[in-house]
Write a protein that holds these residues in place. Structure first.
Motif, mmCIF file in Angstrom:
data_model
loop_
_atom_site.group_PDB
_atom_site.id
_atom_site.type_symbol
_atom_site.label_atom_id
_atom_site.label_comp_id
_atom_site.label_asym_id
_atom_site.label_seq_id
_atom_site.Cartn_x
_atom_site.Cartn_y
_atom_site.Cartn_z
ATOM 1 N N HIS A 148 0.829 -1.192 0.000
ATOM 2 C CA HIS A 148 0.000 0.000 0.000
ATOM 3 C C HIS A 148 0.872 1.254 0.000
ATOM 4 O O HIS A 148 0.600 2.218 -0.715
ATOM 5 C CB HIS A 148 -0.925 -0.009 1.218
ATOM 6 C CG HIS A 148 -1.529 1.318 1.505
ATOM 7 N ND1 HIS A 148 -2.467 1.875 0.671
ATOM 8 C CD2 HIS A 148 -1.295 2.218 2.472
ATOM 9 C CE1 HIS A 148 -2.790 3.064 1.136
ATOM 10 N NE2 HIS A 148 -2.088 3.300 2.225
ATOM 11 N N HIS A 156 -7.006 -1.692 3.941
ATOM 12 C CA HIS A 156 -8.053 -1.556 2.923
ATOM 13 C C HIS A 156 -7.847 -2.564 1.788
ATOM 14 O O HIS A 156 -8.727 -2.769 0.979
ATOM 15 C CB HIS A 156 -8.240 -0.119 2.423
ATOM 16 C CG HIS A 156 -7.097 0.475 1.693
ATOM 17 N ND1 HIS A 156 -6.792 1.813 1.779
ATOM 18 C CD2 HIS A 156 -6.178 -0.039 0.859
ATOM 19 C CE1 HIS A 156 -5.745 2.068 1.036
ATOM 20 N NE2 HIS A 156 -5.351 0.961 0.465
ATOM 21 N N HIS A 157 -6.653 -3.185 1.755
ATOM 22 C CA HIS A 157 -6.440 -4.282 0.806
ATOM 23 C C HIS A 157 -6.878 -5.613 1.418
ATOM 24 O O HIS A 157 -6.846 -6.637 0.747
ATOM 25 C CB HIS A 157 -4.969 -4.374 0.417
ATOM 26 C CG HIS A 157 -4.475 -3.136 -0.264
ATOM 27 N ND1 HIS A 157 -4.445 -2.993 -1.632
ATOM 28 C CD2 HIS A 157 -4.026 -1.956 0.232
ATOM 29 C CE1 HIS A 157 -3.978 -1.796 -1.944
ATOM 30 N NE2 HIS A 157 -3.717 -1.134 -0.823
HETATM 31 CU CU CU Z 1 -3.653 0.909 -0.662
#
Ligand code: CU
Ligand code: HEM
Length: 564
Positions: A238, A287-288
């Motif tokens: 990320h 969020h992944h």
């Molecule tokens: Cu990300």
């Protein structure tokens, strides 16, 4: 009127002082090497991309010795790991050299050692990929396991990154010692943020690879904690994405205003954007992993909150860019609500490509917000939607900014000039890439919403009725891929022309000045020690509780699997 003219004169004076500094040949060699590797990786990665696109469209059958997952692994690694990082490093090292009065001899040495480490690491990674011993994709999630050589290669790549970051910090610290009380030149300020994040990001993946995966693939331990490894990967992955984004943003703030003949946005606010992006970046990794089990809702919520928090500096950036465009357009005589738009240099690829890159970030960022939302993520997760999303963010916003940069940086370091012919190639390339990527990314988003999975070799699903409806979108992906391939070849042609064949000459390093009457920036922006400590606190808040939970309540570890 007189005062304004005088201010303009002093700007002109500073500009010419900038120009006189240029780039010394030994420093230029470093950037030459990095840019060369970066663009070769783009070429190879693009070839993999079009093969994949045509394969998924059902037009191209792959030979038995080369499978889809191998190509997908190579595509991801070449573009995300090699191309992006080499161009970023080539660009910022040129920036450090230009704005900090040259690289120190020991920093130059470090940059070359870093280059050697990265290339050596990459060779170690490529061999098992070519032998079909490492079709684990660029995310290499356990329990899929590649040949150990693949992971040793990753370690060397990380060591190379650390060497380059150390070099950057040494050069910046040296400049600060000799220029006490002054603000770091803005491009070096962005560069410092980028290298701080690179160290922060790679620290996670180094722990994952060295302490978990390597002992496991060598058979020293029986099982691996899959959740911990995924978490460490995304803390890296990320952040890596945001590093390329911050690199692009640096060009928007610092370079583009100069290219359009204007001044840059408020210096103080620009530095605040950099600081905000550095402090808040790493903490969005979950969020992944929104649908991953074993992470409490409150922790996921915190990560989503932090992900959306970096939307704030992005909105500031959007405002800043249009402020600069409007101000410049009006000074050039643009009238009315939108007349200033006409005064912008649309025929100059150094402006057009990054402008489209910025515009692409509007739908790209909106898609990101969609994906960060729990309920919507359930629909989009691991579908072609996601692939559409990162081709907009990386494949357009970041890469097209890199393309725009290449049209002055490549001639600059190779002591050549951008010719009108190459500018024209660049414009055609930009338009083709835009259309191709738009077609491809739109189709990917759409077919993803219908449920078509990503990372899946061509299949008709036994002609199952629900999946037949995906076919037209998959064909459109193939069409977009072919246009992209043509655009990619044009880009490489222009880059090689500017490297080796364009007329010799001097190209300016385009760094915009601030408005002459701007209030001075407070000195506290330069307190990098404080920003790094704040970053570490935020990272600890986001990662220590869930990691402890995953380790203390760990399920039995998983043995390695070869799924291909
Ligand atoms: Cu990300
Ligand atoms: C010639 C231009 C390009 C074409 C035609 C292309 C096409 C594709 C296709 C068809 C996929 C496979 C999707 C799937 O089956 O799951 C893919 C995956 C991917 N692409 Fe591209 N792409 C291009 C450029 C780029 C660029 C410039 C980047 C980044 C800088 C990029 C990053 C990725 C990544 C990270 C993946 C995912 C790999 C994975 O799932 O492991 N691509 N691309």
């Amino acid at each position: 009127m007189g005062a304004v003219a005088e201010k303009r004169n002093s700007t002109a004076f500073r500009d010419s002082a900038n120009k006189a500094l240029g780039l010394n040949p030994q420093d230029a060699n470093i950037s030459k090497a990095y840019l060369l590797v970066g663009f070769i990786a783009l070429l190879l990665g693009g070839v993999m991309g079009v093969i994949q696109g045509l394969n998924r469209a059902g037009v191209l059958e792959l030979p038995t010795w080369l499978n889809y997952y191998q190509i997908l692994t190579a595509h991801g690694l070449l573009l995300v790991v090699v191309m992006s990082s080499f161009i970023t490093i080539g660009y910022f090292y040129a920036g450090f050299s230009h704005t900090l009065g040259g690289l120190l001899p020991k920093v130059r040495k470090m940059a070359w050692i870093g280059f050697g480490l990265k290339i050596f690491g990459f060779v170690l990674v490529v061999i098992p990929v070519l032998m079909n011993e490492a079709s684990v994709m660029y995310t290499f999630y356990p329990p899929m396991a590649a040949h150990p050589m693949f992971y040793f290669g990753l370690v060397f790549i990380v060591l190379g990154v650390w060497m380059l970051a150390a070099g950057a910090f040494v050069n910046v610290a040296n400049w600060r010692k000799n220029n006490k009380g002054q603000h770091l030149p803005i491009l070096a300020f962005f560069g410092t943020g980028v290298f701080v994040l690179l160290v922060g990001a790679t620290a996670f993946v180094a722990v994952e690879v060295i302490f978990m995966i390597i002992p496991w693939t060598l058979g020293w331990v029986d099982g691996i904690n899959v959740m911990v490894s995924r978490t460490l990967f995304w803390a890296f992955g990320h952040t890596a994405v945001n590093i390329w984004y911050l690199t692009a943003v640096s060009a928007w703030y610092v370079i583009i205003p100069k290219i359009i003949g204007g001044t840059r946005f408020n210096d103080y606010l620009t530095r605040v954007v950099v600081i905000a992006l550095v402090i808040m970046n790493i903490t969005g990794g979950f969020h992944h992993q929104i649908i991953d089990p074993g992470i409490s809702l409150s922790i996921k919520y915190m990560h989503v909150f932090m992900s959306l928090a970096i939307g704030f500096p992005s909105l500031m950036t959007a405002y800043a860019m249009f402020r600069v465009f409007e101000r410049t357009g009006r000074r050039k005589g643009g009238k009315g609500a939108l007349g200033w738009l006409k005064k912008l240099p649309w025929g100059d690829v150094r402006f057009l490509a990054p402008f489209i890159a910025m515009a692409a970030f509007i739908p790209a960022g909106a898609g990101g917000i969609v994906q960060s939302t729990n309920q919507l993520n359930q629909v989009a997760h691991n579908t072609m939607w996601v692939v559409g999303h990162f081709h907009l963010t990386l494949g357009m916003t970041v890469v097209m900014t890199f393309f725009g940069i290449s049209y002055w940086l490549v001639p600059l370091v190779f002591k050549r000039v951008l010719t009108p012919a190459m500018n024209k190639v660049g414009i055609i390339q930009t338009i083709l890439w835009t259309i191709g990527m738009t077609i491809m990314a739109f189709s990917m988003h759409a077919v993803g919403l219908f449920g078509s999975p990503r990372r899946t070799s061509f299949t008709t699903y036994g002609d199952f009725s629900s999946t037949l409806g995906w076919d037209p979108y998959m064909s459109a992906i193939g069409v977009g891929a072919v246009m992209l391939a043509i655009a990619g070849v044009l880009q490489i042609y222009a880059v090689f022309n500017m490297m080796f064949f364009a007329p010799k000459g001097k190209t300016e390093f385009p760094i915009a000045d601030v408005e002459p009457d701007e209030a001075p920036t407070p000195y506290f922006t330069e307190r990098w020690g404080v920003w790094v400590v704040l970053m570490l606190i935020v990272v600890a808040m986001a990662y220590v509780p869930p990691l402890i939970d995953m380790i203390v309540n760990a399920p039995p570890g998983s043995p390695p699997f070869k799924t291909w």
